[in-house]
Design an enzyme around this catalytic site. Sequence first.
Site, PDB file in Angstrom:
ATOM      1  N   ASN A 211       0.852  -1.193   0.000  1.00  0.00           N
ATOM      2  CA  ASN A 211       0.000   0.000   0.000  1.00  0.00           C
ATOM      3  C   ASN A 211       0.881   1.233   0.000  1.00  0.00           C
ATOM      4  O   ASN A 211       2.102   1.132   0.098  1.00  0.00           O
ATOM      5  CB  ASN A 211      -0.980  -0.014   1.184  1.00  0.00           C
ATOM      6  CG  ASN A 211      -0.257  -0.004   2.510  1.00  0.00           C
ATOM      7  OD1 ASN A 211       0.409   0.959   2.857  1.00  0.00           O
ATOM      8  ND2 ASN A 211      -0.374  -1.093   3.251  1.00  0.00           N
ATOM      9  N   ASP A 280      -5.008  -5.743   5.064  1.00  0.00           N
ATOM     10  CA  ASP A 280      -6.093  -6.552   5.626  1.00  0.00           C
ATOM     11  C   ASP A 280      -6.094  -7.972   5.054  1.00  0.00           C
ATOM     12  O   ASP A 280      -6.729  -8.857   5.602  1.00  0.00           O
ATOM     13  CB  ASP A 280      -7.448  -5.875   5.341  1.00  0.00           C
ATOM     14  CG  ASP A 280      -7.601  -4.587   6.151  1.00  0.00           C
ATOM     15  OD1 ASP A 280      -7.133  -4.563   7.305  1.00  0.00           O
ATOM     16  OD2 ASP A 280      -8.155  -3.604   5.628  1.00  0.00           O
ATOM     17  N   LYS A 290       9.117 -17.568  -9.460  1.00  0.00           N
ATOM     18  CA  LYS A 290       8.415 -16.415 -10.031  1.00  0.00           C
ATOM     19  C   LYS A 290       7.271 -16.899 -10.926  1.00  0.00           C
ATOM     20  O   LYS A 290       7.484 -17.791 -11.760  1.00  0.00           O
ATOM     21  CB  LYS A 290       9.423 -15.575 -10.824  1.00  0.00           C
ATOM     22  CG  LYS A 290       8.854 -14.274 -11.312  1.00  0.00           C
ATOM     23  CD  LYS A 290       9.897 -13.469 -12.061  1.00  0.00           C
ATOM     24  CE  LYS A 290       9.206 -12.346 -12.795  1.00  0.00           C
ATOM     25  NZ  LYS A 290      10.030 -11.784 -13.840  1.00  0.00           N
ATOM     26  N   PHE A 328      -5.073   4.680  14.275  1.00  0.00           N
ATOM     27  CA  PHE A 328      -5.167   5.650  13.172  1.00  0.00           C
ATOM     28  C   PHE A 328      -6.171   5.099  12.171  1.00  0.00           C
ATOM     29  O   PHE A 328      -6.286   3.880  12.024  1.00  0.00           O
ATOM     30  CB  PHE A 328      -3.806   5.843  12.491  1.00  0.00           C
ATOM     31  CG  PHE A 328      -2.918   6.813  13.221  1.00  0.00           C
ATOM     32  CD1 PHE A 328      -2.307   6.461  14.406  1.00  0.00           C
ATOM     33  CD2 PHE A 328      -2.718   8.098  12.718  1.00  0.00           C
ATOM     34  CE1 PHE A 328      -1.511   7.358  15.094  1.00  0.00           C
ATOM     35  CE2 PHE A 328      -1.917   9.010  13.395  1.00  0.00           C
ATOM     36  CZ  PHE A 328      -1.306   8.640  14.584  1.00  0.00           C
ATOM     37  N   LYS A 342     -14.913   2.791  14.952  1.00  0.00           N
ATOM     38  CA  LYS A 342     -13.672   1.997  15.084  1.00  0.00           C
ATOM     39  C   LYS A 342     -13.113   2.081  16.497  1.00  0.00           C
ATOM     40  O   LYS A 342     -12.612   1.100  17.035  1.00  0.00           O
ATOM     41  CB  LYS A 342     -12.613   2.507  14.096  1.00  0.00           C
ATOM     42  CG  LYS A 342     -12.765   1.868  12.747  1.00  0.00           C
ATOM     43  CD  LYS A 342     -11.752   2.338  11.746  1.00  0.00           C
ATOM     44  CE  LYS A 342     -12.266   1.976  10.365  1.00  0.00           C
ATOM     45  NZ  LYS A 342     -11.513   2.546   9.282  1.00  0.00           N
ATOM     46  N   LYS A 346     -12.774  -1.374  18.457  1.00  0.00           N
ATOM     47  CA  LYS A 346     -11.431  -1.880  18.769  1.00  0.00           C
ATOM     48  C   LYS A 346     -10.996  -1.552  20.197  1.00  0.00           C
ATOM     49  O   LYS A 346      -9.843  -1.768  20.570  1.00  0.00           O
ATOM     50  CB  LYS A 346     -10.414  -1.321  17.756  1.00  0.00           C
ATOM     51  CG  LYS A 346     -10.717  -1.746  16.314  1.00  0.00           C
ATOM     52  CD  LYS A 346      -9.554  -1.507  15.369  1.00  0.00           C
ATOM     53  CE  LYS A 346      -9.959  -1.822  13.939  1.00  0.00           C
ATOM     54  NZ  LYS A 346      -8.837  -1.856  13.003  1.00  0.00           N
TER      55      LYS A 346
END
Length: 405
Positions: A211, A280, A290, A328, A342, A346
């Site tokens: 990401n 995730d 490969k 965050f 959240k 959490k």
Amino acid sequence: MAPVLENKNILCGITGSIAAYKVCDWVRSLQRDGAEVRVVMTKSARKFVTPLTFAALTGNTVHGAMFAVGDEEQIPHISLARSSDLILIAPATAQTIARLAHGLADDLLAAIVLASEAKIIVCPAMNSRMFLHAATQENIRKLQEYGYLVLEPESGMMACGEEGPGRLPEWHQVRDAVIAALTPKDLAGKTVLVTAGPTEEPFDPVRFLGNRSSGKMGYAMAAAARQLGARVILVSGPTGLVPPAGVELIKIRTAAEMYREVMSRFDVADIIVKAAAVSDFRPAELSAGKIKKTGQDISLPLTANQDILQKLGEIKDQRPKPPLLIGFAAESDNLVEYGREKLRKKNLDYIAINDITAADSGFAVDTNRVILLDRQGGQTEFPLLSKEETAREIWNRVVSADRSK
Ligand code: CTP
């Protein structure tokens, strides 16, 4: 929001090394951080850079003479010693280090240091043989005994053509040390575990799912916690960033590795900051070779990764003194609503939410616009700030809430 060094008086003591030219930029940077900068140059320093350069940069007289008759300050060593919050001696030659180690007062800079109660940071810069000589090393030990902070010089090619330790450290390291020396130690005695950066989830030896996280926000949280006096453990995914001085760096690649490293330190952490952008999902299989193209489409089955923060929230109340959890979240709409959800789900103490649709906020940029929510229902919206300032403001809130408990 006030710049980090606002109302701080910093005296730069410049001595006779070619590295003196680098300090011109340093002075500028200190001023940008809000500091009032004054400069003292030794006689030899004036052979490398003219006092006029520093006078023009600071707008202040550059001091050098012990007895400045006709100057506005009749006894400059006493007035400068009294008015400085911090004295940064850079570059510090072997000669100046020896002078300070022996408590001599035969030039203005040495006299100021003797007469001052300011914090003192010394940045040695010299030929590596001179630096490694037993006499210099002994003198450095003495300075450390006096309570001065002596920064480790960098190794590399020097102006004299030799290679070894003796170069000035990079400015960001010196700046960190200056800010740390002038920051109250509000997190002293605390262990802060910070996660930062992206994770990489490989599916063959050369490819991975990743990401766009740069790690900057997490590194800024780690640096600011260190400046506040915490022991900082930084669990970091792959980033191109230099870790802040004094933090314990643990490099990981995948979400599973991050999970293991965080969980094994759960018991020692007083505060856990989860700034990492954890993937995730991970590819269900890792190909040993490969994967070759065949001209056909392929599909990549994905498995869900463990939500590390969720797990921390589930187990934190099992500890007699639960750690503080700071999460965050990157959101594109309904920021506060999703953030609150959240935080609750959490079991967090704080969540910092940023709007990823804004160009100047979130992934891979130096600035952020954050909303901080706490579990008591509090909400603070910070303006557009650098990530470094954002980190400082988040810690300010956390420390002052802790104090008022
Ligand atoms: N987090 C984590 N482990 C994961 C995923 C996320 O610890 N496997 C943490 C992140 O470090 C961050 C917070 O959880 O502190 C982000 O929460 P998350 O629910 O993943 O938010 P988003 O990434 O915004 O995900 P989404 O909105 O898609 O649920």
